[in-house]
Design an enzyme around this catalytic site. Structure first.
Site, PDB file in Angstrom:
ATOM      1  N   THR A  94       0.831  -1.205   0.000  1.00 58.33           N
ATOM      2  CA  THR A  94       0.000   0.000   0.000  1.00 58.33           C
ATOM      3  C   THR A  94       0.862   1.251   0.000  1.00 58.33           C
ATOM      4  OG1 THR A  94      -0.135  -0.098   2.419  1.00 58.33           O
ATOM      5  CG2 THR A  94      -1.957  -1.068   1.164  1.00 58.33           C
ATOM      6  N   GLY A 110       2.037  -6.808   5.738  1.00 60.19           N
ATOM      7  CA  GLY A 110       1.598  -8.188   5.897  1.00 60.19           C
ATOM      8  C   GLY A 110       1.968  -8.801   7.233  1.00 60.19           C
ATOM      9  N   GLU A 112       0.547  -8.902  10.011  1.00 60.58           N
ATOM     10  CA  GLU A 112      -0.550  -9.561  10.731  1.00 60.58           C
ATOM     11  C   GLU A 112      -1.160 -10.724   9.969  1.00 60.58           C
ATOM     12  OE1 GLU A 112       0.486  -5.905  12.287  1.00 60.58           O
ATOM     13  OE2 GLU A 112      -0.418  -6.118  10.292  1.00 60.58           O
ATOM     14  N   ASP A 234       2.595  -3.152  18.560  1.00 65.55           N
ATOM     15  CA  ASP A 234       2.382  -2.697  17.188  1.00 65.55           C
ATOM     16  C   ASP A 234       2.791  -1.234  17.018  1.00 65.55           C
ATOM     17  OD1 ASP A 234       1.615  -2.709  14.502  1.00 65.55           O
ATOM     18  OD2 ASP A 234      -0.460  -2.187  14.945  1.00 65.55           O
ATOM     19  N   TRP A 322       0.353   7.056   9.288  1.00 65.50           N
ATOM     20  CA  TRP A 322       1.071   7.371   8.057  1.00 65.50           C
ATOM     21  C   TRP A 322       0.724   8.747   7.492  1.00 65.50           C
ATOM     22  CZ3 TRP A 322      -2.039   8.310   3.852  1.00 65.50           C
ATOM     23  CH2 TRP A 322      -3.342   7.789   3.902  1.00 65.50           C
ATOM     24  N   CYS A 534     -13.161 -11.293   6.993  1.00 64.45           N
ATOM     25  CA  CYS A 534     -13.901 -10.244   6.288  1.00 64.45           C
ATOM     26  C   CYS A 534     -13.790  -8.869   6.929  1.00 64.45           C
ATOM     27  CB  CYS A 534     -15.388 -10.602   6.217  1.00 64.45           C
ATOM     28  SG  CYS A 534     -15.767 -12.313   5.743  1.00 64.45           S
ATOM     29  N   MET A 577     -12.633  -7.545  -4.461  1.00 55.64           N
ATOM     30  CA  MET A 577     -13.126  -8.586  -3.565  1.00 55.64           C
ATOM     31  C   MET A 577     -12.518  -9.933  -3.982  1.00 55.64           C
ATOM     32  SD  MET A 577     -15.048  -9.777  -1.122  1.00 55.64           S
ATOM     33  CE  MET A 577     -15.598 -11.425  -0.653  1.00 55.64           C
TER      34      MET A 577
END
Length: 605
Positions: A94, A110, A112, A234, A322, A534, A577
């Site tokens: 991202t 990535g 997590e 984190d 960020w 989800c 999706m």
């Protein structure tokens, strides 16, 4: 960004566009076709992106499925494209590439989503050929270490950390200093979060949560400063690394200004990596101060939740994420989009000795729940003096997750907010001098540029980012329902006369009534567990913050065939999706019952 009168920007699904920076006329568009690339494959990640780079006539961008590419800036034609990680890894991109000195750098996210070992890779800007790779944490010692830096870092780890990856993924916070010819990268958090799992006998776990200085030609390690040794909250340091020349105690200092998640503002000598000063700019309960002699935080006893739950500020969202902070040389102040949220961490019920994340299944190895009892307001705009390490002024804000800042030589500070307002503040006082309702939540920072004597302010308006996916009920309450509003590029000037077509008003989702769908509560309980796949997009507890459809109001959940087509077979993969082919028919049924259960419960609420 604007170069030679052309504005370049990235949109949803990593589509790159070039427009005339004065008129807004579309010059070209490049679609990397992410939907087609991920069709039929296991994928994780988000459809948004934090930016692009321009260098030597090329535009550099990356896709969330892991490709880096170069485009001809005049035509938009593809020059080269490379894959930066294997397709079977639960990684994503991202962040924006960083182009410098004949190379372009990219990292990934990535941490997590599986056992993840962070790295950044530099590619030749002309050819796309890999130039060098720097791993952020050490791998299995039996395989040998890639460098002396990794051998050194391994001494700060314990147990069999490599089975968990270790983390450190660098997805943002890359800065090149041409004066010193040094590249700085901000590194990520641990994988998993809980150090008791990944490094059970303790250790600083280098190079997690650090600023690492590298030789830009070779990727060779030069020095590091670690903001959070042995991270377990984190608290990554992927935030801005701002270069500034400051006068401190009468001496000129080449400094790094850094406000990472952990709530402390750091001033670091960018030549040596030595800490100059550090003070909290937001409420911090995990550490009381930073010891200037050792450079280490003085942790509050019990904050590591090793025996009991701990109420911690800042939350994993960070005191600063960020969203760009900006430094004004005239005022000497840094303008920080600050966040204020608390979290209760607990390891209760977790088998620390046997816990193991799996690729694409993920996990963080800790329980955490939001707790706001320690905060006064959810967010604020803070003007911070990096020399005195004091707050100059602060503007409390009613909503979380406001956008990055832009400060100008005219002593203004511009910031967009999650409620859709774009504001200009007096940079010295924080007084509001201008405001505009953009009609949709803002995540991006504005930019400014001048063409033919006219200064412009431009802003991408579109509700996105992690909070739109993971913000839950609070984010949903903003009313930026999925596809309800038009995402826009808006440009302002002092003589602008255009009339902006109106947006629909904010709309809070109302679950649809479906009395014919009788919920089976046992199936709904099973579906609640499966829904963890989800909630990163469709929202915790089925409250969508706007990144993806709110399933409580979706008629698709009423149809077994339609639901299976989209969720299992990837019928909407071109819209971001992905397909979940591993789900059984019973799993899909359970998910439908959970969604309908949440719709009923939330209708009653």
């Amino acid at each position: 960004m604007v170069v030679n009168g052309v504005m370049y920007f990235t949109g949803t699904m990593n589509i790159i566009r070039a427009v005339d920076a004065v008129t807004g006329e579309l010059l070209w568009e490049y679609n990397p076709k992410v939907g087609e690339a991920v069709a039929g494959k296991r994928q994780i990640g988000w459809v948004h992106n934090r930016g692009i780079s321009f260098y030597m006539g090329k535009v550099f961008a990356a896709t969330w499925d892991g490709r880096l590419f170069a485009l001809d800036a005049e035509t938009g034609e593809l020059v080269w494209m490379v894959r930066t990680f294997d397709e079977d890894r639960a990684l994503y991109i991202t962040g924006a590439p960083k182009a410098f000195k004949g190379k372009v750098l990219i990292g990934n996210g990535g941490t997590e989503n599986g056992p993840s070992r962070g790295f950044v890779t530099a590619y030749d800007a002309e050819t796309g050929e890999e130039a060098w790779k720097f791993y952020i944490v050490p791998g299995n010692p039996d395989d040998g270490f890639e460098s002396e830096a990794m051998a050194m870092a391994a001494e700060t780890w314990t147990g069999e950390w490599w089975k968990h990856g270790g983390g450190g993924n660098a997805w943002h916070g890359f800065t090149y200093d041409p004066d010193l010819d040094v590249l700085y990268i901000g590194t990520g958090n641990g994988s998993p979060w809980n150090r008791e799992i990944r490094s059970p006998e303790g250790g600083d776990n280098l190079f997690l949560c650090s600023i690492v200085a590298l030789d830009p030609d070779t990727g060779e390690y030069l020095w590091h400063y670690q903001t959070v040794p042995g991270d377990t909250w984190d608290y990554n340091s992927n935030m801005d690394i701002v270069l500034a020349d400051l006068k401190i105690d009468g001496e000129e200092v080449k400094a790094i200004l850094h406000a990472p998640k952990n709530g402390f503002f750091y001033v670091i000598n960018r030549v040596t990596g030595e800490l100059i000063s550090a003070e909290p700019f937001a409420k911090t309960t995990w550490a009381s101060e930073i010891d200037l002699e050792t450079g280490r935080p003085v942790e509050v006893p019990g904050s590591r939740y090793e025996e009991n739950a701990a109420l911690i500020m800042p939350a994993p969202w960070g005191a600063h994420s960020w969203h760009a902070m900006s430094y004004n040389q005239n005022t000497g102040l840094v303008y920080i989009p600050a966040l204020h949220m608390g979290t209760e961490f607990s390891a209760e019920g977790i088998d620390l000795e046997n816990w193991q994340a799996e690729e694409f299944e993920g996990g963080i190895g800790v329980n955490f729940t939001r707790n706001d009892e320690l905060r006064d307001y959810p967010a604020s705009l803070i003007a911070w003096d990096p020399v005195t390490q004091e707050k100059a002024w602060e503007v409390p804000q009613e909503h979380f997750w406001n956008a990055g800042t832009l400060t100008t030589a005219g002593n203004l500070v511009f910031q967009g907010r999650s409620d859709g307002m774009l504001l200009a503040y007096d940079a010295a006082t924080g007084d509001i001098v201008w405001e505009y309702n953009a009609g949709l939540g803002i995540s991006a920072p504005p930019i400014t540029y001048k063409i033919d004597g006219t200064q412009y302010i431009s802003l991408l308006v579109g509700w996105g980012g992690g909070y739109a996916g993971l913000g839950g009920l609070e984010a949903a309450g903003l009313g930026w329902a999925y596809r309800e509003h038009t995402r826009r590029l808006i440009t302002f000037s002092m003589n602008g006369t255009a009339n902006m077509p109106p947006q629909p008003p904010p709309r809070v989702v109302q679950p649809i009534a479906a009395p014919e769908f009788v919920v089976d509560f046992d199936l709904a309980a099973k579906g609640e567990i499966l829904y963890a796949k989800c909630d990163g997009c469709h929202g915790p507890d089925a409250y969508s913050g706007g990144m993806a459809p709110d399933l409580r109001e979706s008629p698709i959940t009423m149809s077994e065939a339609a639901f299976d087509l989209i969720v299992k077979d990837g019928g909407n993969v071109t819209m971001g999706m992905p397909a979940f082919r591993e789900l059984s028919d019973d799993d899909l049924l359970a998910l439908r019952h959970y969604i309908r259960h949440r719709a009923i419960v939330q209708s009653l609420e």
